[in-house]
Design an enzyme around this catalytic site. Structure first.
Site, mmCIF file in Angstrom:
data_model
loop_
_atom_site.group_PDB
_atom_site.id
_atom_site.type_symbol
_atom_site.label_atom_id
_atom_site.label_comp_id
_atom_site.label_asym_id
_atom_site.label_seq_id
_atom_site.Cartn_x
_atom_site.Cartn_y
_atom_site.Cartn_z
ATOM 1 C CE1 TYR A 1 -3.274 -2.743 -0.153
ATOM 2 C CE2 TYR A 1 -3.733 -2.444 2.174
ATOM 3 C CZ TYR A 1 -3.973 -3.086 0.964
ATOM 4 O OH TYR A 1 -4.924 -4.087 0.905
ATOM 5 N N PRO B 1 -16.085 -3.196 0.956
ATOM 6 C CG PRO B 1 -16.116 -2.842 3.285
ATOM 7 C CD PRO B 1 -15.176 -3.001 2.106
ATOM 8 C CG LEU B 2 -18.040 1.363 2.846
ATOM 9 C CD1 LEU B 2 -17.279 2.554 3.402
ATOM 10 C CD2 LEU B 2 -19.466 1.330 3.415
ATOM 11 C CB ALA B 3 -19.694 -0.837 -3.605
ATOM 12 N N GLY C 1 -17.945 3.576 -2.714
ATOM 13 C CA GLY C 1 -18.827 4.752 -2.697
ATOM 14 C C GLY C 1 -19.895 4.764 -3.771
ATOM 15 C CB THR D 1 -22.342 5.763 0.052
ATOM 16 O OG1 THR D 1 -21.033 5.451 -0.458
ATOM 17 C CG2 THR D 1 -22.932 4.542 0.715
HETATM 18 N N1 LIG Z 1 -6.966 -8.143 -0.097
HETATM 19 C C1 LIG Z 1 -6.991 -7.389 -1.168
HETATM 20 O O1 LIG Z 1 -6.632 -7.795 -2.287
HETATM 21 C C2 LIG Z 1 -7.484 -5.981 -1.029
HETATM 22 C C3 LIG Z 1 -7.723 -5.184 -2.166
HETATM 23 C C4 LIG Z 1 -8.181 -3.875 -1.976
HETATM 24 C C5 LIG Z 1 -8.397 -3.394 -0.687
HETATM 25 N N2 LIG Z 1 -8.118 -4.169 0.403
HETATM 26 C C6 LIG Z 1 -8.319 -3.684 1.798
HETATM 27 O O2 LIG Z 1 -9.676 -3.342 1.960
HETATM 28 C C7 LIG Z 1 -9.797 -1.982 2.379
HETATM 29 C C8 LIG Z 1 -11.055 -1.406 1.795
HETATM 30 O O3 LIG Z 1 -11.029 -1.458 0.379
HETATM 31 P P1 LIG Z 1 -11.642 -0.290 -0.494
HETATM 32 O O4 LIG Z 1 -10.957 0.956 -0.172
HETATM 33 O O5 LIG Z 1 -11.687 -0.783 -1.874
HETATM 34 O O6 LIG Z 1 -13.128 -0.288 0.114
HETATM 35 P P2 LIG Z 1 -14.352 0.645 0.320
HETATM 36 O O7 LIG Z 1 -14.448 0.923 1.769
HETATM 37 O O8 LIG Z 1 -15.487 -0.021 -0.370
HETATM 38 O O9 LIG Z 1 -14.080 1.998 -0.503
HETATM 39 C C9 LIG Z 1 -13.420 3.089 0.037
HETATM 40 C C10 LIG Z 1 -12.865 3.909 -1.092
HETATM 41 O O10 LIG Z 1 -13.949 4.511 -1.828
HETATM 42 C C11 LIG Z 1 -13.780 5.929 -1.844
HETATM 43 N N3 LIG Z 1 -15.028 6.674 -1.824
HETATM 44 C C12 LIG Z 1 -15.308 7.695 -2.634
HETATM 45 N N4 LIG Z 1 -16.517 8.193 -2.418
HETATM 46 C C13 LIG Z 1 -17.024 7.497 -1.422
HETATM 47 C C14 LIG Z 1 -18.250 7.542 -0.764
HETATM 48 N N5 LIG Z 1 -19.227 8.428 -1.061
HETATM 49 N N6 LIG Z 1 -18.459 6.639 0.190
HETATM 50 C C15 LIG Z 1 -17.494 5.742 0.523
HETATM 51 N N7 LIG Z 1 -16.289 5.677 -0.074
HETATM 52 C C16 LIG Z 1 -16.071 6.535 -1.053
HETATM 53 C C17 LIG Z 1 -12.963 6.223 -0.606
HETATM 54 O O11 LIG Z 1 -12.361 7.495 -0.784
HETATM 55 P P3 LIG Z 1 -11.980 8.394 0.477
HETATM 56 O O12 LIG Z 1 -10.866 7.678 1.169
HETATM 57 O O13 LIG Z 1 -11.545 9.646 -0.160
HETATM 58 O O14 LIG Z 1 -13.192 8.551 1.330
HETATM 59 C C18 LIG Z 1 -11.999 5.055 -0.609
HETATM 60 O O15 LIG Z 1 -10.976 5.248 -1.572
HETATM 61 C C19 LIG Z 1 -8.502 -1.316 1.916
HETATM 62 O O16 LIG Z 1 -8.178 -0.182 2.688
HETATM 63 C C20 LIG Z 1 -7.505 -2.440 2.144
HETATM 64 O O17 LIG Z 1 -7.148 -2.487 3.522
HETATM 65 C C21 LIG Z 1 -7.683 -5.452 0.242
#
Ligand SMILES: NC(=O)c1ccc[n+]([C@@H]2O[C@H](COP(=O)([O-])OP(=O)(O)OC[C@H]3O[C@@H](n4cnc5c(N)ncnc54)[C@H](OP(=O)(O)O)[C@@H]3O)[C@@H](O)[C@H]2O)c1
Length: 326
Positions: free
Chosen positions: A63, A234-236, A238, A241
């Site tokens: 990361y 899990p929040l797809a 955004g 949302t």
């Molecule tokens: N194991 C794997 O291969 C793998 C892959 C990817 C991720 N992960 C882990 O899973 C965690 C979560 O993944 P994710 O970031 O894809 O998940 P998420 O919680 O579904 O999405 C959060 C992302 O969406 C953005 N976003 C933009 N508008 C939004 C809104 N209105 N509401 C919510 N979010 C919004 C956020 O930006 P802002 O930060 O600007 O709010 C952030 O970049 C990561 O931090 C990491 O630890 C693991």
């Protein structure tokens, strides 16, 4: 939760995990250092997560090319009491371009895993990880080598427990056949948007081609083997949302509206509804939220309080599928 071992202080993990992929600035390469503003942002994100009861933090050595762990290490240095109160998880196995190759590949060789863990511990400024995950399956995996690496890490006290990410039941079984420690976590992409993990169950004996690559039987295997399933994304990101939509499909629009309607009906936020939908599944899923925006983190606080009925759960799934049940 109580499914995986407690940390050194006897603390068990919160149902929500805070994913640290967004921390450490915006540059994924190691060319640009993070700024004092990024450090402040990391403090605020961690504080918001703690304030809604989250005590588990998810990292990966890739990361921001290590800067997410490094900035988290700065937070830990300033908050001396924190390390013993939280569960720290990180991942290794994805290898970005380096001196040996100009492309990303996966590497589960013993020396590479051991090197990665030393780097993770040094960036986080901690003596041990509560859980180490193998990030993505290495096509050239030799389970005996992984077993040696894990054995060494466990014996030296550098890692307490081990898990995997993005793996099928077969891949976990192969690893487990050689390990002398249990696999306690499998982290997979799962959300109301990325719903293939539930679709796979209703496509059995019907349309296997529609399975959209989620490996059949993986959820059931993890449940049977007491492997904690964690949901990344899990929040797809955004999509339901308030993030401006790139996918303008009618299904996405209708789902966002339905999520919002349930949020209003239950006096909560769209974020909490999305998480409650994942958590209503009997597999006991642990969502890993990734937003670094404090208001969005706080918007997740009702997730555990909200229990969706069977009908509400199916209503959301059917709307997100854009198709009724077969
Ligand atoms: N194991 C794997 O291969 C793998 C892959 C990817 C991720 N992960 C882990 O899973 C965690 C979560 O993944 P994710 O970031 O894809 O998940 P998420 O919680 O579904 O999405 C959060 C992302 O969406 C953005 N976003 C933009 N508008 C939004 C809104 N209105 N509401 C919510 N979010 C919004 C956020 O930006 P802002 O930060 O600007 O709010 C952030 O970049 C990561 O931090 C990491 O630890 C693991």
């Amino acid at each position: 939760m109580g499914k995986f071992p407690l940390n050194d202080s006897g603390i068990s993990a919160s149902r929500l995990v805070y994913g640290c992929m967004g921390l450490g600035g915006s540059d994924w390469s190691n060319k640009t250092a993070y700024t004092p503003e990024d450090v402040k942002q990391a403090h605020e994100a961690v504080e918001a997560a703690l304030s809604i009861g989250i005590n588990m933090f998810d990292h990966a050595n890739i990361y921001k090319s290590g800067k997410a762990e490094q900035i988290f290490g700065e937070v830990l240095k300033e908050r001396k009491d924190l390390r013993d109160r939280i569960i720290l998880q990180s991942k290794c196995g994805i290898r970005f371009a380096d001196d040996l190759a100009p492309f990303t590949r996966f590497d589960f060789s013993k020396d590479y895993i051991l090197d990665c863990v030393d780097g993770i511990l040094s960036r986080l400024g901690t003596d041990y990880l509560d859980i180490l995950l193998l990030h993505r399956p290495d096509a050239l995996v030799e389970p005996e080598e992984v077993a040696e690496a894990f054995h060494h890490l466990k014996a030296s006290g550098k890692v307490k427990s081990f898990g995997v990410s993005n793996m099928s039941a077969g891949q976990i079984r192969l690893l487990q056949s050689c390990l002398d420690v249990p696999i306690v976590v499998n982290q997979l992409e799962m959300s109301l948007y990325r719903h293939n993990w539930v679709d796979v169950g209703i496509n059995v004996n019907r349309d296997p081609a529609a399975n959209d690559i989620f490996p059949e039987g993986t959820l059931e295997f993890c449940r049977l083997e007491n492997i904690q399933i964690q949901a990344w994304g899990p929040l797809a990101q955004g999509i339901y949302t308030g993030r401006p939509l790139t996918d303008q499909s009618e299904t996405v629009r209708a789902t966002a509206q339905k999520v919002q309607a349930y949020a209003e009906q239950k006096g909560t936020t769209a974020e909490s509804i999305l998480l409650a939908w994942l958590m209503r599944h009997p597999a006991g899923i642990q969502p890993v939220i990734g937003t670094k925006t404090p208001e969005r983190i706080l918007a997740c606080k009702d997730a555990e309080r909200i229990t969706l009925t069977r009908e509400e759960w199916y209503d959301l799934w059917i709307t997100a599928r854009g198709a009724v049940m077969p």
